[in-house]
Structure formats: structure tokens, C-alpha cells
Design a protein around this motif. Structure first.
Motif, short mmCIF file in Angstrom:
data_model
loop_
_atom_site.label_atom_id
_atom_site.label_comp_id
_atom_site.label_asym_id
_atom_site.label_seq_id
_atom_site.Cartn_x
_atom_site.Cartn_y
_atom_site.Cartn_z
N ASP A 252 0.72 -1.26 -0.10
CA ASP A 252 0.00 -0.01 0.00
C ASP A 252 0.92 1.40 -0.08
O ASP A 252 1.87 1.64 0.82
N GLY A 253 0.42 2.23 -0.78
CA GLY A 253 1.11 3.34 -0.68
C GLY A 253 2.30 3.65 -1.89
O GLY A 253 3.40 3.90 -1.80
N VAL A 254 1.94 3.15 -3.25
CA VAL A 254 2.79 3.03 -4.27
C VAL A 254 2.52 3.99 -5.40
O VAL A 254 1.27 4.30 -5.57
N ILE A 255 3.52 4.70 -6.03
CA ILE A 255 3.20 5.48 -7.14
C ILE A 255 3.56 4.57 -8.38
O ILE A 255 4.74 4.22 -8.45
N LYS A 256 2.59 4.01 -9.04
CA LYS A 256 2.77 3.25 -10.13
C LYS A 256 3.81 3.55 -11.20
O LYS A 256 4.80 2.84 -11.78
N GLU A 257 3.77 4.80 -11.47
CA GLU A 257 4.39 5.39 -12.62
C GLU A 257 6.11 5.32 -12.20
O GLU A 257 6.77 5.12 -13.08
N SER A 278 -3.34 3.40 -5.44
CA SER A 278 -1.95 3.22 -4.91
C SER A 278 -1.62 1.95 -4.34
O SER A 278 -0.64 1.73 -3.55
N LYS A 279 -2.45 0.78 -4.34
CA LYS A 279 -2.14 -0.43 -4.06
C LYS A 279 -1.74 -1.60 -4.89
O LYS A 279 -2.49 -1.66 -6.05
N ILE A 280 -0.88 -2.34 -4.53
CA ILE A 280 -0.58 -3.73 -5.38
C ILE A 280 -1.14 -4.90 -4.85
O ILE A 280 -0.88 -4.96 -3.61
N TYR A 281 -1.85 -5.61 -5.27
CA TYR A 281 -2.42 -6.89 -4.80
C TYR A 281 -1.59 -8.07 -5.53
O TYR A 281 -1.63 -8.20 -6.57
N VAL A 282 -0.97 -8.84 -4.56
CA VAL A 282 -0.22 -10.00 -5.03
C VAL A 282 -0.16 -11.36 -4.31
O VAL A 282 -0.27 -11.02 -2.95
N SER A 283 -0.13 -12.34 -5.03
CA SER A 283 -0.20 -13.59 -4.52
C SER A 283 1.06 -14.26 -5.01
O SER A 283 1.52 -13.90 -6.26
N LYS A 284 1.60 -15.54 -4.62
CA LYS A 284 2.71 -16.25 -5.01
C LYS A 284 2.46 -16.70 -6.28
O LYS A 284 1.37 -17.13 -6.67
N ALA A 285 3.42 -16.63 -7.26
CA ALA A 285 3.24 -16.95 -8.55
C ALA A 285 3.11 -18.58 -8.85
O ALA A 285 3.93 -18.94 -7.87
N LYS A 286 2.54 -18.72 -9.82
CA LYS A 286 2.35 -20.44 -9.86
C LYS A 286 3.86 -20.85 -10.52
O LYS A 286 4.21 -21.80 -10.30
#
Ligand code: EPU
Length: 417
Positions: A252-257, A278-286
Motif C-alpha cells: 500500500d502507498g505506491v506510485i505506479k509510474e 496506490s495499492k498492489i495486490y499480489v499472491s505467490k506466482a504459480k
């Protein structure tokens, strides 16, 4: 001396809040002395470099109020003095006092800056810039005495788009007579943050964020206000950890650019994450696939994320070529990754990383700040327990790292040696 003890392979769920950018705040604090009034800096990260710069500001007579993540700096009792050797050699960013003191008092006495030993890290572009503006520089016993009867605007071309030189020349130029033009300026977001702060004090800086910056000197600077931008390197590091261990983890709290090159490269490996505001949602990659990676100046892939990324590449299927192009000595973490089970072949500043390899807990060393981040990522994904020593390096750049990771499910502990 402190150590980090990590029990690996814990799934991470919840939210990690990103703090203010180290490489911004370390320039904003010295820049504050240019104000003839008060400055307020918001979103200050809780890192040891901030404490060291506050000590330096206090040694010059600045009044500092530091509560939560806000620092107020009053310069009414400021006096120009030499920055002690102990202070200047303690961190890299002490060099910003060169530009700031020279600008305000036409005299700066300071020793060669410290910082991570990731290369020879000369400061010739800074010094040449000051000289072009009319300064005389004497170096004795590693101490720089930089003086000018008067500073005047100049056309300055940087042989390399150096972050430090761009900021230091901006600091020197804001109170100089006439216009300074920096050609081939660095374009990192931290430079825009510093320019905004100086402009809030009354400076006239245009073009920050491009490779051509102009600074029209003004007579004086007054109250300043700024919010430190989010730390794109901290965000990138936690995003990598999320790709390896996340379960609905939120960064949380990211500037994507600010992270475009990193996001694109990580997606190339097959990592899946979504960005909303401003949030990145991430889960373990397969499944992760090898990619080639070269560190470059902004907007290229940041050198400060090269080392943690090399840990992620050990988990990618196939051969990745990783090239570090900014510093000559930023591969010292590789030995420790190999000790943990990685298959990395190093030649000069390039590495061929063959994955996927299981990593195993080991006793390793954080040889520098981002090497420490690489070890942190490695320890988090390794089988068993990893002990990282020299973690003072990590604490310089990653605020509340133990709390942030523990809160989302990591098993990580800070212990005294
Ligand atoms: N360089 C010169 N002469 C100079 C200045 C730089 O040859 O006068 C060379 C350096 O040796 C290096 C390259 O130019 O090979 C880039 O150096 P730059 O000046 O851009 O780096 P810096 O200002 O010393 C800052 C950050 C670094 C970050 C780089 C690049 C601070 C205090 N440090 O360093 O941060 O890697 O920009 O983005 O802001 C870190 O956070 O781990 C870190 C090392």
C-alpha cells in the motif's frame, strides 16, 4: 551489531505500508538549511540515515522537532561550521551539505562522504559543477573546503546522469546569480521531490524529472513544505517478496509510474499482480520464467533493486542474465546466495542465474544495503533458518522492516549479536 533471524517459507497475508523514500529524504533534510524560515517535511521514513542527518543539522544549530513521521526544521540559529569527519563519513548523503552550505554561506567544509562500498563512487561531477559556478575547491586529508566569493549560474553538462550531482548542483544554484542549466540531468523521481521542496521555499527550478533542468537564482528562500514520495525501492522489494510468498498480500502507498520498469520486468517473469490506485495486490506466482535484466538510470530498471531481483531470479525456470551497469561492486551478495543453494555464475558485473533452485537457511552477511535486501528475500523463501549479520545496512534503508514483515505473517527477529 545486530542480526536478523528468519525462518523461511511463511505465507504472507495482509497489508504492508510503504514509507517515504530514503533517497529523497536524505536530500530534503540538507536542503532545509537553505530556508531562512521553517520547513516541514511529511512522510519521513523511520530509518537510521534520517537520524544521522538530523544530528548533522543539529550540529549546525538547526532546531528540529521530529514527531511521528513529520520533521519541522527551524534555521533561525543556524551557523556555518565544518561537518565533522565522523558525520560526513557515516553516510553518502552527507555530500548534500556541500551544495547547501556553499549556496547559503559560500563556504562548505566537509569530508569525503561514506555510504555503501558498492564501487569507487567519485564525486567529481559535483565538484566540477561547483567550480563552474565560481567555487574554489581545496582538498586536504580527504576534507573538502569549497568556497566562493560569489556563485554565478553556469551551463553544466554531466558526463553521466548522476542523481547526487544533479541534486547537489540544484542546491548550489538556487541562490546563485543568474541561470544555471544542467544538461544530461538525472531524472529520478527523488529529484522532482527535492525540486518541489525548493520551489515551495521560493526557488525557481524548471524541468526536474527531465534531462534538462534550469535554475534561476533567487535572493532568498523562505518557509518550505514537502511530502516525501513513497519509497519505490522498498515497494519493489516487498512486491518481489509478495510474488514469492504472498497470499492476497497488499503493498500500500505506491506510485505506479515510479515503478514502470520494475512492474514490466516482473510481469515478464510470469508474476501476477494487480494495481488499483496506490495499492498492489499480489499472491505467490504459480510459475516464474527466467528473464534478462540490466540495471540502468531512471526510467530504466533501478540498480537499487538489482540485488533483490537476483534472488527472485533464482526462483525462475531457466537461465537469466543479470547485468549491473551503474556500480562496479554490487555483486558481493552472490557468494552468499550460492552458499544458500543458488546457481549463479559471476563474471565481472554480470551474472548468469540458473533456476529454479531450492534455497536453504545459512549464516550470511548483508555486505551493503541492497545486498541485505537480497539476503532478506532469500532468507524469507529458504528452507530452515537464515541468520543475516551486518544488518545495520538494512536498517539504513528499510523502515520498521521486522514489524512490517511480522505483521503479515513472517517469522523474523532482530537480535543483538
Ligand atoms: N559518478 C561519478 N562521478 C560523480 C558522481 C557519480 O563517476 O561525481 C558515478 C558513480 O560512481 C556511479 C554513477 O555515476 O557509477 C551513478 O552515481 P549517482 O551519482 O547517480 O549515485 P549517487 O548519487 O551516489 C544515489 C543513491 C544510490 C542510488 C543511486 C542511483 C543516495 C544517497 N544514493 O547515489 O542509492 O543507487 O543514486 O540511483 O541518494 C541505495 O539506496 O542503496 C543507493 C546506493
Amino acid at each position: 551489531m545486530k542480526k536478523l533471524i528468519i525462518e523461511g517459507k511463511k505465507e504472507l497475508t495482509g497489508t504492508i505500508k510503504i514509507g517515504g523514500a530514503k533517497n529523497s529524504v536524505v536530500a530534503l533534510l540538507p536542503a532545509a538549511i537553505l530556508s531562512n524560515g521553517k520547513s516541514v517535511i511529511y512522510n519521513v521514513p523511520n530509518i537510521s540515515d534520517v537520524d544521522k542527518l538530523n544530528e548533522m543539522l543539529k550540529s549546525l544549530g538547526a532546531d528540529i522537532k521530529y514527531e511521528n513521521d513529520v520533521i519541522e526544521i527551524d534555521t533561525k540559529n543556524l551557523k556555518n561550521q565544518a561537518i565533522s569527519k565522523e558525520h560526513s563519513s557515516s553516510i553518502r548523503a552527507s555530500y548534500y551539505f556541500m551544495g547547501a552550505l556553499l549556496s547559503k554561506y559560500h563556504r562548505a567544509v566537509i569530508s569525503y562522504p561514506g555510504g555503501c562500498t558498492i564501487g569507487s563512487r567519485p564525486i567529481d561531477f559535483h565538484i566540477n559543477g561547483f567550480k563552474k559556478m565560481g567555487a574554489t575547491v581545496k582538498i586536504r586529508d580527504n576534507t573538502y573546503t569549497i568556497t566562493a566569493k560569489k556563485l554565478h549560474g553556469a551551463d553544466i553538462y554531466l558526463d553521466f546522469a548522476s542523481v547526487g550531482a544533479t541534486i547537489n548542483i540544484m542546491l548550489a544554484a538556487v541562490l546563485a546569480d543568474g541561470k544555471t542549466h544542467i544538461w544530461n540531468a538525472a531524472r529520478e523521481p527523488e529529484i522532482v521531490n527535492v525540486a518541489s521542496f525548493l520551489n515551495s521555499m521560493g526557488a525557481k527550478i524548471k524541468g526536474a524529472g527531465t534531462n534538462s533542468i534550469t535554475i534561476e537564482g533567487v535572493k532568498e528562500l523562505n518557509n518550505g513544505i514537502v511530502e516525501v514520495i513513497p519509497d519505490r525501492i522498498e515497494a519493489g522489494t516487498y512486491l518481489m517478496i509478495g510474488i514469492l510468498l504472498g497470499k492476497d498480500l497488499i503493498i500500500d502507498g505506491v506510485i505506479k509510474e515510479h515503478l514502470e520498469s520494475v512492474i514490466t520486468k516482473l510481469k515478464e517473469t510470469g508474476a501476477e499482480f494487480t494495481i488499483k490506485g496506490s495499492k498492489i495486490y499480489v499472491s505467490k506466482a504459480k510459475h516464474l520464467t527466467a528473464v534478462n535484466l540490466k540495471t540502468l538510470v531512471y526510467p530504466g530498471f533501478p540498480t537499487d533493486l538489482g540485488q533483490p531481483m537476483s534472488t527472485l531470479l533464482t526462483q525462475c525456470e531457466g537461465e537469466s542474465l543479470f547485468e549491473e551497469t551503474i556500480y562496479e561492486n554490487r555483486m558481493r551478495h552472490v557468494k552468499h546466495l550460492n552458499d544458500m543453494g543458488a546457481k549463479i555464475h559471476l563474471f565481472d558485473n554480470s551474472a548468469i542465474i540458473t533456476g529454479k533452485t531450492e534455497l536453504y537457511g545459512e549464516e550470511v552477511i548483508a555486505t551493503d544495503l541492497r545486498a541485505g535486501a537480497a539476503m532478506l528475500v532469500a532468507g524469507m523463501i529458504a528452507e530452515g533458518t537464515t541468520t543475516i549479520s551486518n544488518i545495520e545496512h538494512i536498517l539504513r534503508g528499510y523502515e520498521n522492516v521486522v514489524d512490517k514483515l511480522t505483521k503479515v505473517g513472517a517469522k523474523i527477529e532482530l537480535v543483538d549479536d
